[in-house]
Structure formats: structure tokens, C-alpha cells
Design a protein around this motif. Structure first.
Motif, PDB file in Angstrom:
ATOM      1  N   HIS A 170     -21.117  -9.004  24.586  1.00  0.00           N
ATOM      2  CA  HIS A 170     -19.881  -9.773  24.446  1.00  0.00           C
ATOM      3  C   HIS A 170     -20.134 -11.023  23.616  1.00  0.00           C
ATOM      4  CE1 HIS A 170     -16.187 -11.919  25.664  1.00  0.00           C
ATOM      5  NE2 HIS A 170     -15.694 -10.713  25.834  1.00  0.00           N
ATOM      6  N   ARG A 171     -21.275 -11.656  23.877  1.00  0.00           N
ATOM      7  CA  ARG A 171     -21.599 -12.863  23.093  1.00  0.00           C
ATOM      8  C   ARG A 171     -21.858 -12.531  21.625  1.00  0.00           C
ATOM      9  NH1 ARG A 171     -24.057 -14.907  27.537  1.00  0.00           N
ATOM     10  NH2 ARG A 171     -26.110 -14.176  26.881  1.00  0.00           N
TER      11      ARG A 171
ATOM     12  N   SER B  23     -19.134 -14.621  20.136  1.00  0.00           N
ATOM     13  CA  SER B  23     -19.732 -15.929  19.881  1.00  0.00           C
ATOM     14  C   SER B  23     -20.406 -15.909  18.508  1.00  0.00           C
ATOM     15  CB  SER B  23     -20.738 -16.282  20.983  1.00  0.00           C
ATOM     16  OG  SER B  23     -21.191 -17.597  20.812  1.00  0.00           O
ATOM     17  N   GLN B  24     -21.371 -15.009  18.330  1.00  0.00           N
ATOM     18  CA  GLN B  24     -21.971 -14.851  16.992  1.00  0.00           C
ATOM     19  C   GLN B  24     -20.986 -14.175  16.052  1.00  0.00           C
ATOM     20  OE1 GLN B  24     -23.716 -14.642  19.751  1.00  0.00           O
ATOM     21  NE2 GLN B  24     -25.908 -14.873  19.467  1.00  0.00           N
TER      22      GLN B  24
ATOM     23  N   ALA C 290     -14.972  -6.303  30.994  1.00  0.00           N
ATOM     24  CA  ALA C 290     -14.935  -5.207  31.969  1.00  0.00           C
ATOM     25  C   ALA C 290     -15.320  -3.886  31.301  1.00  0.00           C
ATOM     26  CB  ALA C 290     -13.540  -5.121  32.577  1.00  0.00           C
ATOM     27  N   ARG C 291     -14.783  -3.629  30.103  1.00  0.00           N
ATOM     28  CA  ARG C 291     -15.087  -2.364  29.418  1.00  0.00           C
ATOM     29  C   ARG C 291     -16.559  -2.307  29.031  1.00  0.00           C
ATOM     30  NH1 ARG C 291     -10.075  -1.001  26.677  1.00  0.00           N
ATOM     31  NH2 ARG C 291      -8.692  -0.281  28.341  1.00  0.00           N
ATOM     32  N   LEU C 292     -17.079  -3.416  28.552  1.00  0.00           N
ATOM     33  CA  LEU C 292     -18.491  -3.419  28.158  1.00  0.00           C
ATOM     34  C   LEU C 292     -19.377  -3.165  29.375  1.00  0.00           C
ATOM     35  CD1 LEU C 292     -18.516  -6.373  25.599  1.00  0.00           C
ATOM     36  CD2 LEU C 292     -18.978  -3.982  25.093  1.00  0.00           C
TER      37      LEU C 292
ATOM     38  N   THR D 144     -12.490 -15.862  26.899  1.00  0.00           N
ATOM     39  CA  THR D 144     -13.407 -15.812  25.756  1.00  0.00           C
ATOM     40  C   THR D 144     -13.395 -17.127  24.978  1.00  0.00           C
ATOM     41  OG1 THR D 144     -13.136 -13.430  25.537  1.00  0.00           O
ATOM     42  CG2 THR D 144     -13.906 -14.593  23.589  1.00  0.00           C
ATOM     43  N   LEU D 145     -12.212 -17.677  24.780  1.00  0.00           N
ATOM     44  CA  LEU D 145     -12.095 -18.894  23.964  1.00  0.00           C
ATOM     45  C   LEU D 145     -12.676 -20.115  24.665  1.00  0.00           C
ATOM     46  CD1 LEU D 145      -8.464 -18.287  22.651  1.00  0.00           C
ATOM     47  CD2 LEU D 145     -10.584 -18.120  21.334  1.00  0.00           C
ATOM     48  N   THR D 146     -12.749 -20.059  25.986  1.00  0.00           N
ATOM     49  CA  THR D 146     -13.243 -21.222  26.731  1.00  0.00           C
ATOM     50  C   THR D 146     -14.667 -21.022  27.242  1.00  0.00           C
ATOM     51  OG1 THR D 146     -12.227 -20.376  28.763  1.00  0.00           O
ATOM     52  CG2 THR D 146     -10.924 -21.932  27.472  1.00  0.00           C
TER      53      THR D 146
END
Ligand code: SF4
Length: 357
Positions: A26-27, A31-32, A6-8, A180-182
Motif C-alpha cells: 500500500h505504501r 506513498s512512493q 483490505a483487498r491487499l 490514505t491521505l492522512t
């Protein structure tokens, strides 16, 4: 600023960037797990420069590991290991890596300290410091994933929000962390079904989870099916009597189709009698549920002791004879104060570990 989705999205809108940039960023962060805006090659140079001039990606650090040397000695990483992590504001939290057969479970904290003061719990006795941000929870998982890779070359198989704090007092951030984790297109991606959220029985939070569509598992620390005793063990139970808790559990069963797990820590002479087993049976048989009996781990200066083995066996027999689904678990990590109810932070020497903020 915490970099939630949401903030991003807000930041990208303010910078006049298209919405998909928020997902891209976010990724990169989760993620990276990049800690350098300059390295985010799919993002334009001008945006990277703008971000770098206004925001910082900070890193957390593992400041102490307990159980590590003996874990290495086993050669298969089959030892419970406790990690003390320092957050960017110097707050300290503990996380525990718990190997068991094929499983490698990360036990994660949702708060620094805890306000609920359960009488048997070291975290409760250290008081409440603050809620953790979502990134501080995903960070714990990433740190333990890194350790798992180092030890076994494998992956975490399960995540339990059963470390320091009451997750349902910080539910927005827990839900953000779970998302995020899923995330399916993220490098760390775990099924919701492999995540367990634990609570002492906060009814409003249970209702929210039931309505949220989450498919995570729900564990409820019951510890007694007697209202008075429950309140003695967990003062907050006074706000959520067993009947009201029962209605929330019934709603959860109905809306999700999932069972709850009642966690019941056997305390010698406190909640381990035949009468306690009968009360638990009467309460639990109304629900779609499993019962997880765990040994208490003595904490210095606390009045409680674990149940005697014979008493525990009789308790288990009673529940099984009543047709309940029961597992008995020896809580792991007692030797390093990493077992249930034993987490409480103390500062220690530092060793670095990266993470995204
Ligand atoms: S048992 Fe859980 S809810 Fe109770 S004081 Fe400890 S951390 Fe808080």
C-alpha cells in the motif's frame, strides 16, 4: 481490482504472504506512488513477479486544464485552475485547485456525475455515472499536489470533497481515501482537520461520520431553512426534513465536539429575503455551527441569479446581529465553470499524468 488496504490484505493471505506485506505494498502504491511492481525493492523478487503476472497498476491522465495560462501569468499560481481527469475506464471527473492567500485547496469529486439533481447544479443535471473508487479520489489529490509543486513549490494545505457528486453516497470509499491521505508515514500526509467533507444533508451518512471518529470537517449545504423551498432546491431534502437533519447535527456536535459549516448559496429573489435570513437564524442558532454564505455562479440556461450586493449585505448583517458566525465567500473559478455547482464533464484532448491503481 482496486488496491485498498483490505483487498491487499486478502491478496497477500491468498498468496501465503505475511500480513505486513499488504501495508508495504500500500505504501509503495500510495506513498512512493510506484507504478511498477518490479521497482518495489523491499518486496521479494518472487512476490513481485507473482503480482506483475496477475495484476496491473494503471494510470490516470489529466485530459484538460482550464485557467492554466492565466495562472502561469500571475507568476504565483494564484489563479483557480480546473482539471479534467480521465479514469482507467475512460470516465471523466473534474477537480479544482483553489489558491487563496496562504491556502492551496484541492476540491475533489467523489462521484462521476451525481444522482441528486439539485436544481442549481450543473453536475446534478448531467446525471449519475458511477461512484469513484478511493484511489480515484486520492489520485485527484496527487495530481493537484503535483501541480501545486510545479506552480509554487509548495503543498496543498486543504482538501474539500465538494466537487462532483454527493460524498456521503460514497462514504466507504471517501473514508478509505481520507485514511490514505492522512497516513502519517506516507509522503503525502495531511491532517484530518484540513479535510472537509460536504453533504446536502444525508442524515444516515452524518450519523456514520459522527460515530466514525473522523476529525474531518463537515459542511452541510443548507441553502434554505424553509422545508418547502429546500425541497425545491434539493429534491433529496424531502427524504431528510430539517427536523431530522437537525437531530443528526446535534448528535454530530455532541459526539465530535466539532461545529458544522452550513453552506448557503444566495439566490436572487429565491432564498435571500429578510424572512429567509430570519428562518436561517432560527434554525442555525440551535447548533454549534458556522455559516458560509457563497455567491451563486450563473450557469447558462439555469433560472437562478446571484443575490444583489445590497441584499447580500443585509442578509449578512441580520445573521451577525443574531450572534452567528458568518463568512462570506466569493466562489472562485466562475470564469472557467469551476465554481460551486458548475462542474460537469466534457471530453477533451489528452495530456498524461501518472497515478496508482
Ligand atoms: S449540489 Fe452536490 S449533491 Fe446536489 S446535484 Fe450537485 S453535486 Fe449533487
Amino acid at each position: 481490482m482496486e488496491f485498498t488496504r483490505a483487498r491487499l490484505t486478502d491478496v497477500m493471505a491468498k498468496l501465503g504472504e505475511p500480513g505486513f506485506r499488504a501495508a508495504q505494498l500500500h505504501r509503495w502504491l500510495y506513498s512512493q506512488r510506484s507504478d511498477d511492481f518490479g521497482a518495489m525493492s523491499s518486496i521479494s523478487t518472487s512476490l513481485r513477479q507473482k503480482l506483475a503476472s496477475s495484476y496491473a497498476i494503471r494510470v490516470s491522465s489529466v485530459v484538460r486544464t482550464e485557467g492554466e495560462s492565466s495562472a502561469s501569468m500571475t507568476g504565483d499560481g494564484s489563479q483557480t485552475v480546473k482539471y479534467l481527469l480521465r479514469m482507467p475506464d475512460d470516465e471523466l471527473v473534474e477537480s479544482v485547485l483553489i489558491p487563496s492567500g496562504e491556502r492551496m485547496t484541492a476540491c475533489i469529486s467523489a462521484q462521476a456525475g451525481c444522482p441528486l439533481q439539485c436544481s442549481f447544479c450543473a453536475t446534478g443535471h448531467m446525471g449519475f455515472r458511477r461512484n469513484l473508487h478511493a484511489f480515484e479520489m486520492t489520485d485527484q489529490v496527487f495530481a493537484l499536489q503535483q501541480e501545486t509543486e510545479k506552480r509554487t513549490g509548495g503543498r496543498l494545505t486543504n482538501i474539500v470533497f465538494m466537487g462532483m457528486g454527493e460524498p456521503l453516497l460514497n462514504l466507504d470509499n471517501v473514508i478509505e481515501a481520507v485514511a490514505t491521505l492522512t497516513g502519517k508515514d506516507y509522503s503525502f500526509s495531511i491532517s484530518e482537520k484540513r479535510i472537509t467533507i460536504s453533504t446536502v444533508g444525508l442524515v444516515r451518512g452524518i450519523e456514520r461520520i459522527a460515530a466514525s471518529g473522523l476529525k474531518t470537517k463537515l459542511a452541510i449545504s443548507l441553502h434554505s431553512a424553509d422545508q418547502q423551498l429546500r425541497e425545491r432546491l434539493m429534491p433529496v431534502a424531502g427524504q431528510y426534513p430539517l427536523d431530522e437533519l437537525g437531530r443528526a447535527i446535534t448528535g454530530y456536535n455532541r459526539m465530535t465536539g466539532l461545529p458544522v459549516t452550513f453552506v448557503y448559496m444566495l439566490l436572487r429573489g429565491v432564498n435571500d429575503t429578510a424572512e429567509d435570513a430570519r428562518k436561517l437564524t432560527r434554525y442555525a442558532r440551535r447548533f454549534l455551527c458556522k455559516i458560509n454564505l457563497i455567491d451563486y455562479n450563473s450557469i447558462v440556461n439555469f433560472e437562478f441569479r446571484p443575490a444583489y450586493p445590497d441584499t447580500r449585505d443585509a442578509f449578512v448583517r441580520h445573521l451577525l446581529d443574531a450572534g452567528l458566525q458568518v463568512t462570506v465567500r466569493k466562489s472562485q473559478g466562475a470564469a472557467i465553470n469551476a465554481a460551486c455547482g458548475q462542474l460537469a464533464t466534457q471530453p477533451g484532448p489528452s495530456a498524461s499524468n501518472r497515478s496508482n491503481y
